[in-house]
Design an enzyme around this catalytic site. Sequence first.
Site, short mmCIF file in Angstrom:
data_model
loop_
_atom_site.label_atom_id
_atom_site.label_comp_id
_atom_site.label_asym_id
_atom_site.label_seq_id
_atom_site.Cartn_x
_atom_site.Cartn_y
_atom_site.Cartn_z
N GLY A 45 35.33 30.90 37.36
CA GLY A 45 35.27 31.07 38.82
C GLY A 45 34.26 30.20 39.55
N GLU A 99 27.09 32.02 39.90
CA GLU A 99 28.27 32.88 39.83
C GLU A 99 29.16 32.68 41.06
OE1 GLU A 99 30.24 34.64 38.35
OE2 GLU A 99 29.44 36.28 37.18
N ASP A 100 30.45 32.95 40.89
CA ASP A 100 31.34 32.91 42.06
C ASP A 100 31.18 34.17 42.91
OD1 ASP A 100 32.42 34.55 40.07
OD2 ASP A 100 34.46 33.76 40.23
N ASP A 103 30.65 41.76 41.97
CA ASP A 103 31.36 42.93 42.51
C ASP A 103 30.66 44.21 42.03
OD1 ASP A 103 33.13 44.86 43.28
OD2 ASP A 103 34.85 44.10 42.18
N LYS A 131 29.88 41.32 46.89
CA LYS A 131 30.61 42.42 47.52
C LYS A 131 29.62 43.53 47.86
CE LYS A 131 35.21 41.62 45.68
NZ LYS A 131 36.31 42.18 44.86
N PHE A 152 39.76 42.21 47.58
CA PHE A 152 39.93 41.16 46.60
C PHE A 152 40.11 39.81 47.29
CE2 PHE A 152 41.77 38.79 43.10
CZ PHE A 152 41.04 39.27 42.02
N VAL A 153 39.37 38.80 46.82
CA VAL A 153 39.44 37.47 47.44
C VAL A 153 39.83 36.41 46.41
CG1 VAL A 153 37.84 37.88 49.36
CG2 VAL A 153 36.93 37.23 47.13
N ASP A 159 40.20 33.39 41.39
CA ASP A 159 41.63 33.48 41.06
C ASP A 159 42.19 34.89 41.16
OD1 ASP A 159 40.17 34.47 38.71
OD2 ASP A 159 42.14 34.51 37.77
N ARG A 165 42.87 29.09 42.51
CA ARG A 165 41.52 28.54 42.34
C ARG A 165 41.33 27.23 43.12
NH1 ARG A 165 38.91 31.34 38.21
NH2 ARG A 165 40.16 31.96 36.42
P1 IMP Z 1 31.69 42.32 38.31
O1 IMP Z 1 31.37 42.34 36.85
O2 IMP Z 1 32.48 43.54 38.73
O3 IMP Z 1 30.47 42.13 39.18
O4 IMP Z 1 32.70 41.16 38.59
C1 IMP Z 1 32.32 39.86 38.43
C2 IMP Z 1 33.45 38.92 38.06
O5 IMP Z 1 34.75 39.45 38.32
C3 IMP Z 1 33.36 37.67 38.90
O6 IMP Z 1 32.58 36.70 38.27
C4 IMP Z 1 34.80 37.27 39.08
O7 IMP Z 1 35.19 36.42 38.02
C5 IMP Z 1 35.58 38.56 39.00
N1 IMP Z 1 35.88 39.09 40.35
C6 IMP Z 1 35.30 40.15 40.96
N2 IMP Z 1 35.80 40.35 42.20
C7 IMP Z 1 36.72 39.38 42.38
C8 IMP Z 1 37.59 39.01 43.50
O8 IMP Z 1 37.61 39.64 44.59
N3 IMP Z 1 38.38 37.93 43.31
C9 IMP Z 1 38.40 37.20 42.16
N4 IMP Z 1 37.60 37.48 41.11
C10 IMP Z 1 36.77 38.57 41.22
MG MG Z 2 33.39 35.10 37.29
#
Ligand code: IMP
Ligand code: MG
Length: 179
Positions: A45, A99-100, A103, A131, A152-153, A159, A165
């Site tokens: 990402g 990081e992208d 969440d 987020k 979700f984005v 992606d 992407r």
């Molecule tokens: P987390 O572990 O829940 O904080 O999620 C982190 C990872 O999940 C990010 O690095 C993304 O790769 C993916 N992710 C979380 N939310 C989104 C979204 O809205 N769109 C796309 N990828 C997401």
């Molecule tokens: Mg990621």
Amino acid sequence: MQISKTYLKKLISAEEISSRVQYLGKIISKSYDMKNPIFIGILNGSFMFMSDLLKSISTPCEVDFIKVNSYVGKKSTGSIKLLKNNSIDIKNRNIIIVEDIIDTGRSIKYLMNLLSNSDPKSVAIATLLLKSGITGLNFNIDYIGFEITKEFVVGYGLDYNQKFRNLDSIYLLKDKSTN
Ligand code: IMP
Ligand code: MG
């Protein structure tokens, strides 16, 4: 029968992303002047953010990548798989994780833990998107591009099942229910 279709709604334009990323590059360059930081991008990402951010870094630095996987579709699977570790030795080095999006914070916690085990001098986090509503992190998120809602984005590296992407802006992926 109800059929659910999706459509994209622009949330952050390419121009807004560009000026924010350049700004982040400037302040990171100032803070890390002559500290020879290693930027570690989290694949897949972060590849576009990483590329644009690094073009705005004006102090000597190094680049590496880690690949993890936790999402299928719009849902986190809950378990994080390490698919590629960093290649540069990070002991006693200043690290910036790129990081992208953050969440739930599960991935970044895992990464902080992983990297901290190799005795770096410092670890900072730069995320393009955060987020809202995240709790329970025992470290700071140092550089944030944009804070967004829980939706979700996609786009600019992010992606949905490996698609979208390539888009230069960030879009909400919306469900449109039709009968
Ligand atoms: P987390 O572990 O829940 O904080 O999620 C982190 C990872 O999940 C990010 O690095 C993304 O790769 C993916 N992710 C979380 N939310 C989104 C979204 O809205 N769109 C796309 N990828 C997401
Ligand atoms: Mg990621």
